[in-house]
Design a protein around this motif. Structure first.
Motif, PDB file in Angstrom:
ATOM      1  N   SER A 158     -29.687  22.293   5.619  1.00 54.74           N
ATOM      2  CA  SER A 158     -31.042  22.076   6.127  1.00 54.74           C
ATOM      3  C   SER A 158     -31.544  20.685   5.772  1.00 54.74           C
ATOM      4  O   SER A 158     -32.172  20.003   6.596  1.00 54.74           O
ATOM      5  N   ALA A 159     -31.268  20.259   4.547  1.00 56.19           N
ATOM      6  CA  ALA A 159     -31.696  18.927   4.110  1.00 56.19           C
ATOM      7  C   ALA A 159     -31.015  17.840   4.920  1.00 56.19           C
ATOM      8  O   ALA A 159     -31.642  16.847   5.308  1.00 56.19           O
ATOM      9  N   ALA A 160     -29.729  18.012   5.206  1.00 55.86           N
ATOM     10  CA  ALA A 160     -29.000  17.016   5.993  1.00 55.86           C
ATOM     11  C   ALA A 160     -29.636  16.857   7.373  1.00 55.86           C
ATOM     12  O   ALA A 160     -29.828  15.743   7.867  1.00 55.86           O
ATOM     13  N   HIS A 161     -29.956  17.978   7.990  1.00 55.49           N
ATOM     14  CA  HIS A 161     -30.551  17.941   9.328  1.00 55.49           C
ATOM     15  C   HIS A 161     -31.920  17.279   9.303  1.00 55.49           C
ATOM     16  O   HIS A 161     -32.190  16.333  10.068  1.00 55.49           O
ATOM     17  N   THR A 162     -32.808  17.771   8.450  1.00 58.18           N
ATOM     18  CA  THR A 162     -34.191  17.294   8.469  1.00 58.18           C
ATOM     19  C   THR A 162     -34.301  15.843   8.004  1.00 58.18           C
ATOM     20  O   THR A 162     -35.101  15.072   8.546  1.00 58.18           O
ATOM     21  N   TRP A 163     -33.519  15.453   7.024  1.00 53.54           N
ATOM     22  CA  TRP A 163     -33.542  14.062   6.551  1.00 53.54           C
ATOM     23  C   TRP A 163     -33.083  13.129   7.675  1.00 53.54           C
ATOM     24  O   TRP A 163     -33.698  12.099   7.952  1.00 53.54           O
ATOM     25  N   PHE A 164     -32.014  13.513   8.345  1.00 55.63           N
ATOM     26  CA  PHE A 164     -31.469  12.658   9.394  1.00 55.63           C
ATOM     27  C   PHE A 164     -32.467  12.463  10.536  1.00 55.63           C
ATOM     28  O   PHE A 164     -32.668  11.342  11.011  1.00 55.63           O
ATOM     29  N   VAL A 165     -33.091  13.565  11.017  1.00 59.82           N
ATOM     30  CA  VAL A 165     -34.027  13.410  12.135  1.00 59.82           C
ATOM     31  C   VAL A 165     -35.299  12.689  11.707  1.00 59.82           C
ATOM     32  O   VAL A 165     -36.002  12.113  12.543  1.00 59.82           O
ATOM     33  N   THR A 166     -35.612  12.704  10.404  1.00 59.32           N
ATOM     34  CA  THR A 166     -36.758  11.931   9.917  1.00 59.32           C
ATOM     35  C   THR A 166     -36.493  10.431  10.075  1.00 59.32           C
ATOM     36  O   THR A 166     -37.368   9.672  10.485  1.00 59.32           O
ATOM     37  N   VAL A 167     -35.265  10.013   9.797  1.00 57.21           N
ATOM     38  CA  VAL A 167     -34.892   8.605   9.989  1.00 57.21           C
ATOM     39  C   VAL A 167     -34.784   8.293  11.482  1.00 57.21           C
ATOM     40  O   VAL A 167     -35.144   7.211  11.937  1.00 57.21           O
ATOM     41  N   HIS A 168     -34.254   9.259  12.264  1.00 57.43           N
ATOM     42  CA  HIS A 168     -34.120   9.097  13.712  1.00 57.43           C
ATOM     43  C   HIS A 168     -33.442   7.766  14.047  1.00 57.43           C
ATOM     44  O   HIS A 168     -34.004   6.922  14.763  1.00 57.43           O
ATOM     45  N   PRO A 169     -32.222   7.560  13.561  1.00 54.69           N
ATOM     46  CA  PRO A 169     -31.615   6.224  13.615  1.00 54.69           C
ATOM     47  C   PRO A 169     -31.132   5.778  14.990  1.00 54.69           C
ATOM     48  O   PRO A 169     -30.923   4.579  15.203  1.00 54.69           O
ATOM     49  N   PHE A 170     -30.957   6.705  15.932  1.00 50.90           N
ATOM     50  CA  PHE A 170     -30.392   6.340  17.231  1.00 50.90           C
ATOM     51  C   PHE A 170     -31.443   6.433  18.331  1.00 50.90           C
ATOM     52  O   PHE A 170     -32.439   7.145  18.201  1.00 50.90           O
ATOM     53  N   ILE A 171     -31.197   5.723  19.406  1.00 49.91           N
ATOM     54  CA  ILE A 171     -32.139   5.719  20.517  1.00 49.91           C
ATOM     55  C   ILE A 171     -32.145   7.060  21.235  1.00 49.91           C
ATOM     56  O   ILE A 171     -33.144   7.484  21.806  1.00 49.91           O
ATOM     57  N   ASP A 172     -31.002   7.775  21.196  1.00 47.68           N
ATOM     58  CA  ASP A 172     -30.877   9.080  21.848  1.00 47.68           C
ATOM     59  C   ASP A 172     -29.773   9.857  21.145  1.00 47.68           C
ATOM     60  O   ASP A 172     -28.919   9.282  20.479  1.00 47.68           O
ATOM     61  N   GLY A 173     -29.789  11.174  21.292  1.00 51.87           N
ATOM     62  CA  GLY A 173     -28.733  12.001  20.712  1.00 51.87           C
ATOM     63  C   GLY A 173     -28.939  12.378  19.262  1.00 51.87           C
ATOM     64  O   GLY A 173     -28.034  12.951  18.639  1.00 51.87           O
ATOM     65  N   ASN A 174     -30.117  12.100  18.690  1.00 54.44           N
ATOM     66  CA  ASN A 174     -30.353  12.403  17.276  1.00 54.44           C
ATOM     67  C   ASN A 174     -30.299  13.897  16.981  1.00 54.44           C
ATOM     68  O   ASN A 174     -29.767  14.311  15.956  1.00 54.44           O
ATOM     69  N   GLY A 175     -30.851  14.705  17.892  1.00 58.42           N
ATOM     70  CA  GLY A 175     -30.850  16.151  17.669  1.00 58.42           C
ATOM     71  C   GLY A 175     -29.443  16.720  17.623  1.00 58.42           C
ATOM     72  O   GLY A 175     -29.116  17.531  16.750  1.00 58.42           O
ATOM     73  N   ARG A 176     -28.609  16.300  18.563  1.00 54.35           N
ATOM     74  CA  ARG A 176     -27.236  16.807  18.588  1.00 54.35           C
ATOM     75  C   ARG A 176     -26.477  16.397  17.329  1.00 54.35           C
ATOM     76  O   ARG A 176     -25.750  17.192  16.735  1.00 54.35           O
ATOM     77  N   VAL A 177     -26.644  15.144  16.923  1.00 49.28           N
ATOM     78  CA  VAL A 177     -25.940  14.675  15.723  1.00 49.28           C
ATOM     79  C   VAL A 177     -26.468  15.390  14.482  1.00 49.28           C
ATOM     80  O   VAL A 177     -25.696  15.748  13.582  1.00 49.28           O
ATOM     81  N   ALA A 178     -27.763  15.628  14.428  1.00 53.57           N
ATOM     82  CA  ALA A 178     -28.342  16.345  13.286  1.00 53.57           C
ATOM     83  C   ALA A 178     -27.753  17.736  13.154  1.00 53.57           C
ATOM     84  O   ALA A 178     -27.420  18.193  12.057  1.00 53.57           O
ATOM     85  N   ARG A 179     -27.611  18.420  14.294  1.00 52.99           N
ATOM     86  CA  ARG A 179     -27.043  19.778  14.249  1.00 52.99           C
ATOM     87  C   ARG A 179     -25.555  19.733  13.894  1.00 52.99           C
ATOM     88  O   ARG A 179     -25.042  20.650  13.242  1.00 52.99           O
ATOM     89  N   LEU A 180     -24.864  18.675  14.303  1.00 47.05           N
ATOM     90  CA  LEU A 180     -23.468  18.509  13.904  1.00 47.05           C
ATOM     91  C   LEU A 180     -23.358  18.304  12.395  1.00 47.05           C
ATOM     92  O   LEU A 180     -22.506  18.907  11.728  1.00 47.05           O
ATOM     93  N   LEU A 181     -24.211  17.458  11.853  1.00 40.36           N
ATOM     94  CA  LEU A 181     -24.179  17.211  10.407  1.00 40.36           C
ATOM     95  C   LEU A 181     -24.524  18.473   9.624  1.00 40.36           C
ATOM     96  O   LEU A 181     -23.920  18.753   8.574  1.00 40.36           O
ATOM     97  N   MET A 182     -25.499  19.223  10.102  1.00 42.63           N
ATOM     98  CA  MET A 182     -25.860  20.486   9.455  1.00 42.63           C
ATOM     99  C   MET A 182     -24.638  21.400   9.376  1.00 42.63           C
ATOM    100  O   MET A 182     -24.331  21.961   8.321  1.00 42.63           O
ATOM    101  N   ASN A 183     -23.916  21.509  10.479  1.00 43.76           N
ATOM    102  CA  ASN A 183     -22.760  22.404  10.503  1.00 43.76           C
ATOM    103  C   ASN A 183     -21.562  21.829   9.771  1.00 43.76           C
ATOM    104  O   ASN A 183     -20.732  22.582   9.256  1.00 43.76           O
ATOM    105  N   LEU A 184     -21.481  20.514   9.676  1.00 41.84           N
ATOM    106  CA  LEU A 184     -20.431  19.912   8.865  1.00 41.84           C
ATOM    107  C   LEU A 184     -20.605  20.311   7.401  1.00 41.84           C
ATOM    108  O   LEU A 184     -19.629  20.627   6.708  1.00 41.84           O
ATOM    109  N   LEU A 185     -21.846  20.327   6.934  1.00 41.65           N
ATOM    110  CA  LEU A 185     -22.102  20.767   5.556  1.00 41.65           C
ATOM    111  C   LEU A 185     -21.737  22.231   5.384  1.00 41.65           C
ATOM    112  O   LEU A 185     -21.096  22.614   4.390  1.00 41.65           O
TER     113      LEU A 185
END
Length: 430
Positions: A157-184
């Motif tokens: 949960s922390a990986a997902h929420t922290w990543f979307v807070t930074v929102h580092p990419f112009i698009d695709g942040n949600g998909r990458v956040a969910r990927l990182l969540m599941n990677l953990l």
């Protein structure tokens, strides 16, 4: 973590495919994709192009499939921490062929999140923000012997929420956040958690609250999602255990001679059914290649195992007996026919037809519902005259029951042509 017992490679492979399609469909649907589950499977597993659906939606499905394959590689290498480079590679796979200019690159412009009051950091702060996140991720992605469910949920949960807070990419942040969540989750020894399309509003509301440091709602949603995945794994393990225990009980009842006889009958029957499937596929492919309009898709679900065959032969029950499905689509009209194994019908038995396990035919009713009805229970006039198929090994003949309950022997090649022809004429001839 609760234990489900050791699953066979075959069961694990089926679960992997199931969760992959489930994840791709829901993750993209959250972002607005119009593909349904069946279309997602056709695009990902068969590489087909779905007419009438946006090419961008189909590219997103293929991209997320590639990203999930890379995710599995990262999950397996538990000795190697996850880095910023891995995150950028995941993003590259998610956005390639859709937005190549920005795929794998941090954004260089300010962004706003639609419907949210939260404002992500300006681009000049992204490098330092992602460095902090990356340092934490290195530690969190190497859990060592820590496999407790609570810790896994909190880390994911922390990986997902922290990543979307930074929102580092112009698009695709949600998909990458969910990927990182599941990677953990995978690094901690758990299955993936799938946030479903139905939970889209709840998901976004929970993310909005997480921006003000209240993770309660998001952690609750993730916890329910991982519980659902664990239940599905447990159901698969339970089915496997039941099948193994049933097979053992059957084995005790059979002597050596009976086992050999039953096995021989099964092999003959299985080869006959494989021949039938192969010829129907060839007939469908031939028509598809020569048709000026419309498409025909063939979906193979594999053959029936020996244990399930014996159960159905003895009028027992068996789960997951789908054999194959044929999807016909011409313009806006479609028809799906599902072939699945079962015990011989009472009509077959009453007529004394000598068959072991038969193939029943059903049709999606209504079209687009993914609800299937036996052909002999459909009152509409446009029903093919093939509702049940058996094989008599002594006569080396296929036996067909029609909608009128009459039973006839049919050569396998003519049977295949007849069925395909009748579907085209009855479903699309009007």
């Amino acid at each position: 973590m609760r234990t489900t017992g050791a699953l066979t490679p075959e069961v694990l492979g089926k679960l992997r495919k199931y969760f992959k399609i489930k994840n791709i469909y829901n993750s993209n649907a959250i972002e607005g994709s119009t593909l349904d589950v069946g279309e997602t499977r056709l695009v990902v597993e068969q590489g087909l192009t779905i007419s009438g659906k946006p090419l961008k939606d189909q590219a997103e499905a293929k991209n997320l499939s590639a990203a999930l394959d890379f995710l599995e590689e990262l999950a397996r290498n538990t000795e190697t921490p996850i880095t910023e480079a891995d995150i950028r590679q995941l993003h590259y796979l998610v956005l390639t062929d859709i937005n190549r200019e920005n795929a794998g690159r941090y954004r260089s412009v300010p962004v706003e999140i639609g419907g949210s009051e939260f404002k992500p950091p300006n681009p000049e702060h992204i490098a330092s923000e992602m460095n902090d996140f990356g340092q934490w991720l290195k530690s969190a992605s190497s859990p060592g012997t820590l496999f407790m469910q609570d810790e896994a949920i909190l880390a994911a949960s922390a990986a997902h929420t922290w990543f979307v807070t930074v929102h580092p990419f112009i698009d695709g942040n949600g998909r990458v956040a969910r990927l990182l969540m599941n990677l953990l989750f995978m690094r901690y020894g758990f299955p993936i958690a799938v946030i479903t399309r139905e939970d889209r509003s709840r998901y976004y509301d929970a993310l909005e609250l997480s921006q003000v440091s209240d993770l309660t709602g998001f952690v609750s949603l993730v916890s329910e999602s991982i519980e659902e995945s664990l239940e599905e794994y447990e159901a698969a393990a339970s089915e496997q255990r039941d099948a193994q225990e049933w097979a053992k009980s059957i084995a005790l009842k059979f002597g050596a001679k009976e086992k050999v006889t039953a096995s021989n009958h099964y092999e003959v029957w299985k080869n006959a059914m494989e021949l039938l499937k192969s010829l129907i596929r060839q007939t469908a492919d031939l028509l598809d290649a020569n048709a000026n309009i419309g498409k025909i898709y063939f979906n193979d679900f594999g053959n029936l195992g020996f244990e399930k065959y014996l159960s159905l032969k003895n009028y027992g029950s068996a789960k997951k007996t789908w054999f194959f499905r044929i999807d016909f689509k011409i313009g806006a009209r479609s028809a799906r026919y599902l072939f699945f194994f079962g015990s011989p019908s009472h009509v077959m038995r009453a007529l004394g037809v000598d068959v072991d396990v038969t193939l029943h035919v059903s049709r999606e009713e209504p079209a687009g519902s993914f609800h299937y009805e036996f052909l002999d229970q459909i009152t509409a006039p446009n029903v093919p005259n093939v509702v049940e198929i058996g094989y008599n090994p002594e006569r080396e003949a296929f036996v067909v029951r029609g909608v009128d309950s009459r039973v006839r022997e049919e050569k396998v090649d003519s049977l295949c042509r007849l069925f395909i022809q009748e579907v085209v004429e009855k479903d699309f001839g009007g």
